[in-house]
Design a protein around this motif. Structure first.
Motif: not given
Length: 129
Positions: A28-30, A74-77, A88-90, A96-97
């Motif tokens: 929901i927050l995302s 991917s760490v930066q993004i 939940f966007v580690g 993977a996205f």
């Protein structure tokens, strides 16, 4: 993004999904963060593709063991999305996205898709005057 406590309660009782309150709240927050970027920010696609200068990264891996689970990019993004309220966007999920959406071409060099996917290029948007 518009789910209320009643809808969250219904989801927590839905045996057809993973009933984890933190994940439901995170989704929901995302969704709210996504809408915020679309309405007040640069737009989700532009935000992500700006990290890539508008073109996919084409890697030349020879083995699946060479393909990373995450990268410094991917760490930066991941940090950017987290700072904007996404949950939940580690770095591993983000990478993977990136693979799934064609931001990164990690097809092995001997895969028939490698050359085809390497040719994709995002069309640049016209800048507002």
């Amino acid at each position: 993004a518009r789910y209320n406590a009643k809808k969250v309660h219904a989801l927590m009782n839905d045996v057809g999904i993973v009933r984890n309150k933190a994940k439901i709240d995170g989704a929901i927050l995302s969704a709210k963060s996504y809408l915020d970027i679309m309405e007040k920010g640069p737009g989700f696609s532009k935000l992500l593709w700006d990290f890539m200068d508008g073109k996919p990264l084409v890697n030349h891996f020879k083995t699946t063991a060479s393909v990373p689970a995450s990268t410094p990019l991917s760490v930066q993004i991941s940090k950017e999305l987290s700072s904007r309220g996404f949950k939940f966007v580690g770095p591993t999920i983000v990478y993977a996205f990136m693979q799934a959406t064609g931001m990164v071409n990690d097809h092995l060099v001997d895969c028939h898709c490698h050359a085809t996917c390497g040719k994709t290029r995002r069309k640049p948007r016209l800048k507002a005057k």
